[in-house]
Enzyme design. Structure first.
Site, PDB file in Angstrom:
ATOM      1  N   ARG A 154      55.513 -52.217 -16.568  1.00 34.62           N
ATOM      2  CA  ARG A 154      56.097 -51.615 -15.373  1.00 34.62           C
ATOM      3  C   ARG A 154      57.609 -51.535 -15.536  1.00 34.62           C
ATOM      4  NH1 ARG A 154      54.756 -54.099  -9.544  1.00 34.62           N
ATOM      5  NH2 ARG A 154      55.712 -55.902 -10.523  1.00 34.62           N
ATOM      6  N   THR A 193      62.059 -48.182 -11.934  1.00 38.41           N
ATOM      7  CA  THR A 193      61.229 -47.240 -11.169  1.00 38.41           C
ATOM      8  C   THR A 193      59.937 -47.863 -10.658  1.00 38.41           C
ATOM      9  OG1 THR A 193      60.016 -46.464 -13.113  1.00 38.41           O
ATOM     10  CG2 THR A 193      62.109 -45.382 -12.608  1.00 38.41           C
ATOM     11  N   ASP A 229      53.829 -64.125 -11.539  1.00 36.78           N
ATOM     12  CA  ASP A 229      53.557 -63.220 -12.657  1.00 36.78           C
ATOM     13  C   ASP A 229      52.357 -63.749 -13.416  1.00 36.78           C
ATOM     14  OD1 ASP A 229      53.659 -62.181 -15.467  1.00 36.78           O
ATOM     15  OD2 ASP A 229      55.408 -61.117 -14.675  1.00 36.78           O
ATOM     16  N   ASP A 243      52.861 -64.261 -17.313  1.00 39.49           N
ATOM     17  CA  ASP A 243      53.680 -65.424 -17.634  1.00 39.49           C
ATOM     18  C   ASP A 243      52.919 -66.717 -17.416  1.00 39.49           C
ATOM     19  OD1 ASP A 243      55.830 -63.911 -18.397  1.00 39.49           O
ATOM     20  OD2 ASP A 243      56.911 -64.114 -16.515  1.00 39.49           O
TER      21      ASP A 243
END
Length: 209
Positions: free
Chosen positions: A104, A108, A200, A203
């Site tokens: 990602r 944006t 996340d 992670d």
């Protein structure tokens, strides 16, 4: 419009709470994601067609049911989707696994493809796209579009958590793809993370930051 299936089984919800806990370390996090994925796969495959076959037990012959129809394929969205693969393969060991690599863009928030490798017969398979988080929905929508471009017509999406924004985007762009999730959370924050979410997922799976 596609259907959102929220899997509320007590074992799924119990393990999901442990996954959310910030104190759950990478090993336990990986184990829990795998376990929840296996449990969720029961619901994702609930509508698989059956056919009657004859088998012989140690006592006598009988008619039983086996799965018929199209074969299954699993397509994790890299990298976090990898944590869900083994749970599904424990339930469906004959499934073939493809991979779609997307990240990602931090500016944006839109997906950028960097890898795609699929089974040669992918268009003949019932495909389960997997990713722990359906946040903005951009990555999932892009991965599904890649599959459709390659002739896939039967696709489901399976995720641990979904945000309303991601559900809305996916239903708008792919109204034929049902969504299976363990929870629909409150919203996205300004960085595109699900609130309350679980952080996340990549992670936490792999011990990176």
């Amino acid at each position: 419009m596609s259907t959102v299936h929220v899997i509320t089984h007590p074992l799924v919800q119990h393990k999901l709470t442990m996954i959310r806990d910030k104190d759950t370390g990478p090993k336990d996090f990986r184990d829990l994601v795998e376990e929840v994925s296996l449990l969720m796969a029961y619901e994702v495959t609930r509508d698989m067609p059956l056919e009657e076959v004859e088998v012989e037990t140690p006592i006598c012959k009988m008619k039983g049911q086996t799965i018929s129809g199209k074969k299954v394929g699993v397509v994790p969205i890299l990298r976090a989707g990898l944590g869900m693969v083994n749970g599904i393969l424990r339930l469906i060991p004959t499934a073939k696994v493809g991979h779609v690599g997307l990240y990602r863009d931090p500016e944006t928030l839109k997906p950028v493809e960097y890898y795609c490798k699929l089974p040669v017969d992918v268009e003949e398979r019932e495909i389960i796209v997997i990713d722990p988080m359906l946040a903005t929905g951009g990555s999932a929508a892009a991965a599904i579009e890649y599959l459709k471009e390659r002739g896939v017509t039967h696709i489901k999406l399976m995720c641990l958590l979904a945000a309303p924004e991601g559900i809305q985007l996916l239903q708008r762009e792919h109204p034929d793809v049902d969504i299976f999730t363990a929870a629909v959370d409150e919203r996205l924050n300004s960085h595109g993370y699900i609130i309350p979410g679980l952080g996340d997922a990549g992670d936490r799976l792999f011990g990176t930051k």
